[in-house]
Write an enzyme that holds these catalytic residues in place. Structure first.
Site, PDB file in Angstrom:
ATOM      1  N   THR A 287       9.042 -19.745  -1.726  1.00 34.13           N
ATOM      2  CA  THR A 287      10.231 -18.988  -2.132  1.00 34.13           C
ATOM      3  C   THR A 287      10.174 -17.578  -1.558  1.00 34.13           C
ATOM      4  O   THR A 287       9.107 -16.964  -1.521  1.00 34.13           O
ATOM      5  CB  THR A 287      10.279 -18.943  -3.678  1.00 34.13           C
ATOM      6  OG1 THR A 287      10.380 -20.293  -4.128  1.00 34.13           O
ATOM      7  CG2 THR A 287      11.463 -18.152  -4.199  1.00 34.13           C
TER       8      THR A 287
ATOM      9  N   LYS B 244       0.871  -1.191   0.000  1.00 28.85           N
ATOM     10  CA  LYS B 244       0.000   0.000   0.000  1.00 28.85           C
ATOM     11  C   LYS B 244       0.903   1.236   0.000  1.00 28.85           C
ATOM     12  O   LYS B 244       1.488   1.533  -1.027  1.00 28.85           O
ATOM     13  CB  LYS B 244      -0.959  -0.041   1.191  1.00 28.85           C
ATOM     14  CG  LYS B 244      -1.531  -1.435   1.483  1.00 28.85           C
ATOM     15  CD  LYS B 244      -2.764  -1.786   0.702  1.00 28.85           C
ATOM     16  CE  LYS B 244      -3.321  -3.134   1.148  1.00 28.85           C
ATOM     17  NZ  LYS B 244      -4.155  -3.779   0.163  1.00 28.85           N
TER      18      LYS B 244
HETATM   19  C1  LIG Z   1      -6.354  -5.111   6.369  1.00 27.46           C
HETATM   20  C2  LIG Z   1      -5.593  -5.884   5.339  1.00 27.46           C
HETATM   21  N1  LIG Z   1      -4.728  -6.822   5.746  1.00 27.46           N
HETATM   22  C3  LIG Z   1      -4.021  -7.543   4.856  1.00 27.46           C
HETATM   23  C4  LIG Z   1      -4.144  -7.330   3.500  1.00 27.46           C
HETATM   24  C5  LIG Z   1      -3.358  -8.173   2.533  1.00 27.46           C
HETATM   25  O1  LIG Z   1      -2.220  -7.458   2.112  1.00 27.46           O
HETATM   26  P1  LIG Z   1      -1.507  -7.833   0.726  1.00 27.46           P
HETATM   27  O2  LIG Z   1      -2.235  -7.085  -0.333  1.00 27.46           O
HETATM   28  O3  LIG Z   1      -0.104  -7.377   0.918  1.00 27.46           O
HETATM   29  O4  LIG Z   1      -1.606  -9.306   0.574  1.00 27.46           O
HETATM   30  C6  LIG Z   1      -5.020  -6.350   3.026  1.00 27.46           C
HETATM   31  C7  LIG Z   1      -5.140  -6.119   1.575  1.00 27.46           C
HETATM   32  O5  LIG Z   1      -6.033  -5.633   1.024  1.00 27.46           O
HETATM   33  C8  LIG Z   1      -5.777  -5.608   3.973  1.00 27.46           C
HETATM   34  O6  LIG Z   1      -6.661  -4.705   3.572  1.00 27.46           O
END
Ligand SMILES: Cc1ncc(COP(=O)(O)O)c(C=O)c1O
Length: 402
Positions: free
Chosen positions: A277, A247
């Site tokens: 990996t 993000k």
């Molecule tokens: C609150 C929250 N935790 C975890 C994630 C997962 O993160 P990633 O996109 O890095 O897999 C998201 C993704 O949208 C999220 O909104």
């Protein structure tokens, strides 16, 4: 069973309900944000993006791109193995050390994504701690829900941000029962924040561990951008901080940070960490460059928060109701999947503004919405144009429905 028939039927139900996901084919070109090239069914067209999670535009930042390019040139494209078998690089260790210091923790551990960080860590904790009980906020992310469920540990879901409900559930167990409270610091769809201080108080009172997802907060809150816990001066009191690089950091990958023994435990027992990996070293180097920039320069996050205020002022000026969340996320609830899709179609096709409709199961039925994320790259003119277009789209779609 006619398998293909089954799949087609399921898909056509999604279409009828207005929940079928249509991806926008975009080229987000470096130097052009917040505009992107949309490959529409009738050909390429410039649009303004209003729903990216690249909150600060770090994925296009020259220092991040430089770090990535240099690391690719030096270390190649891939890690070459799992962390245990030839896949640990200097960039991984350097990033883990920086993350631990950033969050005021002894140790940190990288995962392939934020999703995997949550799922793998919660699975490892829930499976291996004898009689472990989870207490999970009802609005927690899918990765948290899946991690807890798959661990088969006993679990309670507490009402969103409701400390009385959480306490009533905690109270049922003696102090010696292992407990883990799991929450998200900034909730992605409503943009509201967890009462971290109250959660910590309850955790201490009932002898529970705390696991907090800071995915939508790192980079944006706190004096060095380490998240909401840093902003509130609470980092030390949270046992496990989880976040990602996808993000505000602008790259990809996830992590946890905590005391050395907890992190080492997850490292040693989580299949989602062990049997995959590791992140490409160049990705780790890019994330490191991004975090270093964010730690030392708060200009982008200040500009982001200024633009959030501007967006809300413009929405108010146009008479558009929105959820006045305490974070950078501005939800505008449409309340129906088809209406939501119609509004976003008009915004995109007529006005060149791209916001992806958010439907069930990401939000509850009847809470379908636009989730607007303005960035430092949007100008006042962009924001005004968007608010005016949204008002026009809402009028056009309500007239069409009448
Ligand atoms: C609150 C929250 N935790 C975890 C994630 C997962 O993160 P990633 O996109 O890095 O897999 C998201 C993704 O949208 C999220 O909104």
């Amino acid at each position: 069973m006619d398998y293909l028939d089954f799949f087609k039927n399921q898909l056509s139900q999604l279409k009828v309900q207005g929940r079928y996901r249509i991806f926008a084919n975009l080229e987000r070109i470096v130097g052009k944000a917040p505009y992107a090239l949309w490959h529409s069914p009738t050909g390429p067209r410039q649009v303004t993006v209003w729903c990216s999670n690249d909150y600060l535009g770090m994925s296009h930042h020259p220092q991040v791109i430089d770090a990535l390019q240099q690391a690719v040139a030096q270390y190649g494209a891939g890690a070459g193995g799992t962390r245990n078998i030839a896949g640990t690089a200097r960039s991984h260790i350097q990033l883990e050390n920086t993350l631990a210091t950033w969050h005021g923790k002894e140790s940190a551990l990288l995962f392939s994504s934020g999703y995997v960080a949550n799922e793998a860590s919660l699975y490892a904790l829930g499976t291996n701690i004898p009689d472990c009980v989870f207490f999970s906020d009802e609005k927690n992310h899918a990765s948290i829900i899946h991690g807890i469920k798959s661990s088969r540990a006993h679990r309670h879901i507490f009402k969103h941000n409701n400390m009385a409900d959480l306490e009533a559930l905690l109270r049922q167990y003696p102090p010696q029962t292992p407990k883990i409270i799991v929450a998200v610091s900034v909730y992605s769809m409503d943009g509201d924040m967890a009462p971290l201080a109250d959660i910590i108080t309850l955790a201490k009172r009932y002898n529970a561990l705390t696991f907090v997802d800071e995915v939508h907060a790192v980079g944006l809150y706190g004096p060095t951008g380490a998240g909401l816990a840093e902003q509130l001066g609470l980092s030390e009191d949270i046992d496990i901080i989880q976040a990602n690089f996808a993000k505000a950091i602008g790259v990809v990958g996830g992590y946890i940070a905590g005391q050395a023994a907890v992190v080492d435990y997850v490292r040693s027992f989580a299949p989602g960490f062990i049997f995959t990996t590791s992140l490409p070293p160049a990705t780790a180097a890019a994330a490191h460059a991004s975090i270093t920039h964010i730690q030392h320069d708060s200009t982008l996050r200040q500009n982001l928060h200024t633009n959030v205020n501007e967006l809300r002022a413009q929405l108010r000026a146009e008479g558009i109701p929105f959820m006045d969340a305490p974070s950078h996320i501005t939800p505008v609830v449409m309340g129906d999947a088809i209406h939501c899709r119609n509004v976003t179609d008009v915004l995109l096709n007529t006005y060149g503004h791209y916001v992806q409709p958010i439907n069930y199961p990401t939000v509850p039925l009847g809470q379908e919405r636009l989730r607007i994320t303005v960035t430092p790259a949007h100008s006042t003119q962009d924001i005004r144009g968007f608010a005016q277009a949204l008002r026009a789209a809402l009028i056009a779609t309500s007239q069409a429905a009448a």
